[in-house]
Design a protein around this motif. Structure first.
Motif, PDB file in Angstrom:
ATOM      1  N   ASN A 157      19.180  35.628  53.976  1.00 27.35           N
ATOM      2  CA  ASN A 157      19.777  34.309  53.763  1.00 27.35           C
ATOM      3  C   ASN A 157      19.439  33.768  52.370  1.00 27.35           C
ATOM      4  OD1 ASN A 157      21.235  32.020  54.440  1.00 27.35           O
ATOM      5  ND2 ASN A 157      19.451  30.983  55.320  1.00 27.35           N
ATOM      6  N   TYR A 160      20.267  37.193  49.465  1.00 26.65           N
ATOM      7  CA  TYR A 160      21.656  37.580  49.216  1.00 26.65           C
ATOM      8  C   TYR A 160      22.338  36.624  48.239  1.00 26.65           C
ATOM      9  CZ  TYR A 160      26.419  39.174  49.988  1.00 26.65           C
ATOM     10  OH  TYR A 160      27.674  39.677  49.786  1.00 26.65           O
ATOM     11  N   LYS A 161      21.999  35.354  48.372  1.00 24.00           N
ATOM     12  CA  LYS A 161      22.610  34.362  47.472  1.00 24.00           C
ATOM     13  C   LYS A 161      22.210  34.611  46.026  1.00 24.00           C
ATOM     14  CE  LYS A 161      22.864  30.847  50.997  1.00 24.00           C
ATOM     15  NZ  LYS A 161      21.859  30.037  51.733  1.00 24.00           N
ATOM     16  N   ILE A 162      20.952  35.006  45.828  1.00 26.99           N
ATOM     17  CA  ILE A 162      20.520  35.315  44.453  1.00 26.99           C
ATOM     18  C   ILE A 162      21.191  36.614  44.000  1.00 26.99           C
ATOM     19  CG2 ILE A 162      18.545  35.604  42.906  1.00 26.99           C
ATOM     20  CD1 ILE A 162      16.764  34.336  45.094  1.00 26.99           C
ATOM     21  N   VAL A 164      24.054  37.986  44.830  1.00 28.23           N
ATOM     22  CA  VAL A 164      25.475  37.909  44.427  1.00 28.23           C
ATOM     23  C   VAL A 164      25.638  37.248  43.057  1.00 28.23           C
ATOM     24  CG1 VAL A 164      26.642  38.116  46.661  1.00 28.23           C
ATOM     25  CG2 VAL A 164      25.930  35.852  45.845  1.00 28.23           C
ATOM     26  N   GLU A 165      24.737  36.314  42.740  1.00 29.21           N
ATOM     27  CA  GLU A 165      24.770  35.728  41.391  1.00 29.21           C
ATOM     28  C   GLU A 165      24.540  36.823  40.351  1.00 29.21           C
ATOM     29  OE1 GLU A 165      25.450  32.706  40.371  1.00 29.21           O
ATOM     30  OE2 GLU A 165      25.301  31.471  42.163  1.00 29.21           O
ATOM     31  N   ASP A 370      13.545  33.802  56.733  1.00 24.55           N
ATOM     32  CA  ASP A 370      14.597  32.814  56.435  1.00 24.55           C
ATOM     33  C   ASP A 370      14.331  31.523  57.186  1.00 24.55           C
ATOM     34  OD1 ASP A 370      16.139  34.258  54.693  1.00 24.55           O
ATOM     35  OD2 ASP A 370      17.310  35.222  56.279  1.00 24.55           O
TER      36      ASP A 370
END
Ligand code: TRP
Length: 370
Positions: A157, A160-162, A164-165, A370
């Motif tokens: 959680n 993954y956000k980091i 994709v950046e 997470d």
């Protein structure tokens, strides 16, 4: 000179570590930097012996530290097998760094990586191995308050956000050039470098401000951090600093102790007696007969027993020198030296395995979720 290859997934040939520094564009740890580090970490044998020998931006991170800006440490483990003694080498140094600078450590378990890059392992396997490997980390005595371990698939959680950046700023042609991927490489593997980059920015994301990060790793991992450092300023983060060690030699006398050849690696889970047997069967720099060795001496430079002492077990330089001289003069026979090393390894494993079992109850104190 024979061609050698060093990538995160392939190491072979006789490695020229100086040439690697040129190839990768890193810096050698020179006397001045060594002295600077010594103020914090003391007279460390891994620096004295140039086992940790290369870096990126280490002076920069020390400048920051000395101005009061603390960094975080980040390292990791690819859980493709049980831990072997070679894996512990950079972890020991990481622990000493953590204590010297009194900083946090993020420890990444790349269960995704070892699933993606290995045809035999299922996700369940790499997950289970992550937890088994975590026991070794905990057994080394990392402080739970400032050491956080996570699995890529379980801390997704946040990670993954980091990732994709990062991924958005890395093209396929870069990934091909840096890692040698081809059109038949699975697309998970191509994406993976962004997962290994992500933890370098984790503290900055969690703290919502820029925090410097130092990554201790074996030099074969550098490719990931070259990509990571190129992307960092685009995302508004500091480039992570890196400190590199050499690869741990195997009992077969080749360059990296590979867990894929179990008889030439000593695992932290090996019964002490099994480890002793592996040592007794190891490749040495001895002569063909005892008679010849007594006359001409042995060759410590190609001897895996000697390398084990040098990289891990004998921290005292005077004792190391004595072993070397005695070997070269034909006074210390391979059989005898194997016994000496086997005793040390047995003793280490017995104590480690006890701590490792106790670690089973402590896992949740370390896991980042997470
Ligand atoms: N890819 C590494 C391996 O296969 C594991 C790893 C992830 C790592 N992040 C890291 C190693 C950071 C060193 C530093 O072992």
């Amino acid at each position: 000179m024979e061609e050698f290859v060093v990538t995160p997934w392939e190491v072979h040939g006789a490695i020229d570590y100086f040439e690697l520094v040129e190839r990768f564009g890193t810096q050698l740890i020179d006397d001045e930097l060594s002295k600077r580090l010594k103020k914090y970490i003391g007279d460390h044998q891994m620096l004295r012996r140039n086992i940790f020998y290369s870096h990126r931006d280490l002076n920069w991170i020390l400048d920051k530290y000395e101005k009061g800006e603390k960094f975080v440490l980040y390292t990791g483990r690819g859980p493709s097998s049980n831990t072997h003694l070679g894996h512990l080498m950079p972890w020991f140094f990481t622990k000493d760094l953590q204590e010297a600078f009194d900083v946090k450590l993020y420890f990444q378990m790349t269960d995704d990586e070892k699933f993606l890059f290995n045809n035999e392992l299922k996700l369940d396997d790499t997950r289970n191995l992550s937890y088994e490997n975590a026991l070794d980390i905990i057994a080394l005595g990392f402080a739970p308050k400032r050491t956080k371990i996570f699995l890529d698939t379980e801390y997704a959680n946040v990670l993954y956000k980091i990732a994709v950046e990062v991924a958005k700023r890395v093209t396929f042609s870069t990934a091909k050039a840096v890692f040698g991927f081809t059109n038949s490489t699975n697309i998970g593997s191509i994406f993976f470098t962004s997962m290994q980059s992500a933890p370098a920015f984790l503290e900055s994301v969690l703290e919502k401000k820029n925090v410097p990060c130092l990554i201790p790793c074996a030099i074969d991992q550098d490719a990931h951090f070259r990509v990571c450092r190129d992307v960092a300023p685009i995302l508004g983060y500091y480039k992570p600093a890196v400190v590199h060690c050499k690869l741990f030699p195997s009992l077969a006398g080749s360059d990296k102790m590979s867990a894929s050849l179990p008889q030439t690696s000593i695992f932290t889970t090996d019964a002490p007696k099994t480890a002793r047997k592996k040592v007794m069967n190891a490749f040495t720099g001895g002569a063909v007969s005892v008679k010849e060795q007594k006359e001409k001496g042995g060759n410590p430079d190609i001897c895996s027993i000697y390398q084990y002492e040098y990289y891990l077990f004998e921290k005292d330089d005077d004792k190391m020198k004595e072993l070397r001289e005695k070997c070269k003069r034909g006074e210390l026979m391979c059989g005898e030296h194997k016994q000496i090393l086997a005793d040390k390894i047995e003793k280490f494993l017995t104590a480690h395995q006890e701590k490792r079992e106790k670690a089973r109850d402590k896992i949740e104190d370390y896991m980042l979720r997470d």
